[in-house]
Design a protein around this motif. Structure first.
Motif: not given
Length: 336
Positions: A26, A30, A34, A41
């Motif tokens: 997961r 993600q 992104d 990030n």
């Protein structure tokens, strides 16, 4: 169930539970989204990871270096031939010192009978997470990227026929760590795994026993065969890849095997090559995967690896996103 990731080693996926792997997937998805959207990030801002390489690398080194940079941190590439390791410094001393200077250590060491022992010794003493970038037994970074790619392409892993097929190659004596990791890992997700190879290229007995136990527990299956045609027939995924032939004892840890890269025994199996004709016997929507680099025109025809069934570049790209997820969770993750 609360799972703590910070400080967790990533030496083999055998040490990661189903819940932990699902979280890793997961996070990978993600971070991929992104990245596509240009979202920053910097969750590992100012953190340092040391990348120790005993062997060459393209995808692994660059997925780690680019990945930590995109997370706001920094990688130190360490060629072990220029380190005191080359003069006999122990794994313990190296791990403790580097662990006090940074936030994680990652290592590739594929020397048969030594690599996995070395990385585990570092993990024993390191005060920070240790990541396996491929050893003689495991390549967890490749296996998790492969699983992510399969999820993306099929939306499920259940009841997929995945054929891991030995292929002829002359480039170098390739470790068994990629097929070994796949055979152990894929049955945990309900896949129908076929391992096909000529006689003499067996994986250690304990690997097959554990893979079959995983299949029984999670609803998959494992079939070992020397029938290449059976492996291709109706397969949803084919992974034709070379690995070296090793003479092993019952633990699978002896060091003897063919010394030359190309010998008469290898040449006798030159027909074990992925061709359009063989692909045509698989499922209509079959995908071709390979960890790369492929020994083109020995392991596989150009028309296959460059053709419509090939997803090798998607698979390679996912090495970035899964590497980022491993680092984000083990260097920064507190739980879920």
């Amino acid at each position: 169930m609360q799972t703590l990731f910070r400080g967790k080693h990533f030496v083999t996926l055998r040490d990661w539970s189903q819940d932990e792997v699902e979280t890793l997937l997961r996070v990978s998805m993600q971070l991929k989204m992104d990245f596509a959207m240009g979202k920053i990030n910097d969750m590992l801002k100012n953190q340092t990871i040391f990348l120790m390489f005993f062997e060459q690398s393209t995808r692994t080194r660059n997925s780690m270096e680019a990945g930590i940079t995109q997370l706001g941190g920094h990688a130190h590439f360490l060629d072990t031939s220029t380190m005191q390791v080359s003069h006999g410094e122990t794994a313990k001393d190296t791990a403790i010192i580097l662990g006090r200077m940074g936030h994680a250590i990652a290592c590739r060491y594929c020397n048969w009978g030594y690599g996995n022992k070395y990385i585990n010794e570092m993990a024993k003493w390191s005060p920070v997470p240790v990541m396996n970038l491929q050893c003689d037994l495991y390549h967890p970074m490749q296996a998790i990227a492969d699983l992510m790619t399969i999820h993306e392409k099929f939306g499920t892993t259940k009841k997929l026929k995945v054929s891991i097929i030995w292929a002829y190659a002359e480039s170098h004596k390739k470790p068994i760590s990629v097929p070994l990791s796949q055979v152990l890992f894929f049955p945990r997700f309900g896949m129908e795994v076929v391992l096909a190879h000529p006689k003499g290229w067996e994986l250690p007995d304990w690997v097959i026993a554990e893979a079959k136990a995983n299949a029984e527990r999670y609803g998959g299956s494992v079939t070992v065969t020397d029938d290449e045609a059976y492996a291709y027939k109706d397969a949803h995924i084919v992974i034709p890849k070379n690995w070296g032939n090793w003479v092993t004892d019952q633990t699978g840890l002896t060091t003897t095997g063919a010394v030359k890269v190309v010998d008469d025994k290898l040449m006798a199996h030159k027909a074990w090559k992925c061709t359009e004709e063989k692909i045509a016997t698989a499922d209509r929507d079959v995908v071709y995967m390979h960890a790369l680099p492929a020994d083109r025109n020995n392991e596989v025809e150009d028309s296959v690896i460059d053709g419509p069934h090939s997803i090798v570049y998607d698979e390679a790209e996912n090495r970035l996103h899964t590497a980022k997820a491993v680092m984000a969770l083990t260097m920064g993750g507190r739980g879920r």
